[in-house]
Motif scaffolding. Structure first.
Motif, PDB file in Angstrom:
ATOM      1  N   GLU A 278      30.326  46.019  43.350  1.00  0.00           N
ATOM      2  CA  GLU A 278      29.881  46.991  43.541  1.00  0.00           C
ATOM      3  C   GLU A 278      29.144  48.530  43.074  1.00  0.00           C
ATOM      4  OE1 GLU A 278      32.368  49.884  46.701  1.00  0.00           O
ATOM      5  OE2 GLU A 278      33.118  47.328  47.047  1.00  0.00           O
ATOM      6  N   ASP A 281      26.012  47.933  41.698  1.00  0.00           N
ATOM      7  CA  ASP A 281      24.516  47.819  42.516  1.00  0.00           C
ATOM      8  C   ASP A 281      24.711  48.967  42.458  1.00  0.00           C
ATOM      9  OD1 ASP A 281      24.896  45.243  42.653  1.00  0.00           O
ATOM     10  OD2 ASP A 281      26.234  45.305  44.363  1.00  0.00           O
ATOM     11  N   SER A 282      25.622  50.080  42.390  1.00  0.00           N
ATOM     12  CA  SER A 282      25.626  51.390  42.447  1.00  0.00           C
ATOM     13  C   SER A 282      24.564  52.246  41.142  1.00  0.00           C
ATOM     14  CB  SER A 282      27.143  52.855  42.997  1.00  0.00           C
ATOM     15  OG  SER A 282      27.259  52.607  41.477  1.00  0.00           O
TER      16      SER A 282
END
Ligand code: NIG
Ligand code: FE
Length: 413
Positions: A278, A281-282
């Protein structure tokens, strides 16, 4: 002052035009452009020209013969705390005996220990102590460095630290950017943490801005230190004074700091020992540079940031030392390259891009540093007689550096 370096075995990290002013990401991190059998001509402190030896100009000026030697841009260290009052080897011993970094902090050691010592040290002495570290890092090939506050933790002492950093910028050969890190830890006397955060935002920050003491604002976003909500509040307050964020994120835990960095368009998020998909991805598609500090992972024996996964996802990564008395008492960029290669499986080329181009991006210095480019600073490392750039991280405790030139001046090492 003019300086001509001739017969360079390999001139490393030569970049023209667009590629000299953008970060290097993903697969491209594996490529470091270079010219074999080259010359480099420095004039008025800047890179005037470079190219194949066959095209070297004939100029009546100081000449350095670099036969069998490599020349590369000086390192950019985009994350340090190099203004501090005293070392903390007693905590080092406590850690060897089994205490964790968090245990030490709880017992009043750690950042609060450094703050106590810094508060008792005069501005002049702090400067003198820092000067030794300045000489040391120049010897390691660094010419451009970011320096944080964060061991003051009172209005006066935070300003004192930043004034020392500004004096380093003025009186030493280093190019310096400064970062206000008032939100590094909550001093013991604050029973209500909001009171301290209010002090950072309402008292420290306006004074830091008024005296123009900082370029950036930082928060230690970590369990036991500052929450993501508090981090965002401080970073946004900094932004209202024109200070961009550079956040300590995910050192000991997944803290939410990466997402706050991306959301606030921070220049960098640093540490990243704890990263999930996550978080990776951010960062994709953002302007925020993930900055890895392998010296801290080494010294605290934590896991290393997942550099391979990040690069495979197409991200850039930068490298910096985190030079500080608690979690990374070394300002050696060559050692960071070795740690990056050995423990994060970065190739030497990826490590060099991370420690020059990408670390320059992480402190807004790509217009002056990070590559051999016409018009950038005439700041270069001349190596000893070594076989290739790969040798620099490979020979992890040999000094591969023969000389360091900053803004066209040869340093006395
Ligand atoms: O980057 N993590 C927070 N700050 C520093 C270390 C602080 C200290 O222990 O003095 C760091 O690791
Ligand atoms: Fe740090």
């Amino acid at each position: 002052m003019e300086l001509l370096i001739l017969n360079i075995k390999e001139l490393v990290q030569t970049r023209e035009k667009a590629s000299a002013y953008n970060w290097v990401a993903g697969d491209r991190m594996g490529e470091v452009p270079s010219i074999k059998n080259a010359f480099l001509y420095l004039k008025s402190g800047l890179i005037e020209s470079y190219g194949l030896m066959a095209e070297a100009p004939t100029i009546d000026c100081k000449v350095i013969d670099a036969t069998n030697k490599l020349v590369l841009p000086t390192f950019v260290d985009s994350h340090t705390h190099l203004v501090f009052a005293a070392s903390r080897e007693e905590e080092f011993v406590d850690k060897i005996k089994g205490m964790s970094y968090a245990d030490i902090a709880k017992k009043g050691g750690g950042i609060l220990n450094s703050a106590k010592k810094l508060q008792q040290t005069s501005e002049e002495n702090l400067y003198q102590f820092a000067l030794k570290r300045v000489d040391e890092i120049i010897g390691f090939g660094t010419a451009c460095v970011e320096i944080k506050s964060g061991y003051g933790l009172t209005v006066e002492d935070e300003l004192k630290m930043l004034r020392v950093a500004k004096r380093i910028a003025k009186e030493t050969p280093l190019t310096v950017k400064t970062t206000f890190l008032g939100a590094h830890a909550i001093p013991k006397e604050y029973t209500n943490r909001k009171d301290y955060i209010d002090l950072v935002i309402n008292e420290m920050l306006p004074k830091v801005a008024e005296e123009k003491l900082a370029d950036y604002i930082d928060v230690f976003c970590e369990k036991g230190f500052f929450t993501p909500e508090e981090t965002e509040r401080v970073i946004l307050a900094g932004e209202s004074f024109g200070l961009k964020g550079k956040i300590h994120a995910n050192q000991l835990n997944i803290s939410g700091g990466v997402q706050v960095g991306v959301k606030t368009n921070s220049l960098s998020v640093d540490h990243l020992e704890s990263m999930g998909q996550e978080e990776i991805d951010s960062l994709l598609g953002s302007n925020t540079m993930p900055t890895l500090l392998p010296g801290a992972a080494f010294f605290l024996r934590t896991s290393y940031p997942p550099a391979r996964q990040m690069i495979a996802a197409g991200l850039p990564v930068a490298l910096a030392t985190d030079y500080n008395p608690g979690s990374a008492p070394s300002g050696s960029m060559p050692f960071m390259l070795s740690l990056a290669c050995v423990n994060m499986r970065m190739t030497p080329q990826e490590a060099i891009n991370a420690a020059t181009m990408n670390s320059a991006y992480a402190m807004d210095s790509l217009n002056t540093h990070g590559s051999i480019t016409k018009g950038k600073a005439g700041s270069v490392i001349i190596t000893k007689d070594i076989p290739s750039v790969d040798y620099i991280p490979y020979a992890f405790n040999s000094n591969s550096i023969d000389s360091v030139i900053i803004d066209g001046e040869v340093m006395n090492l």
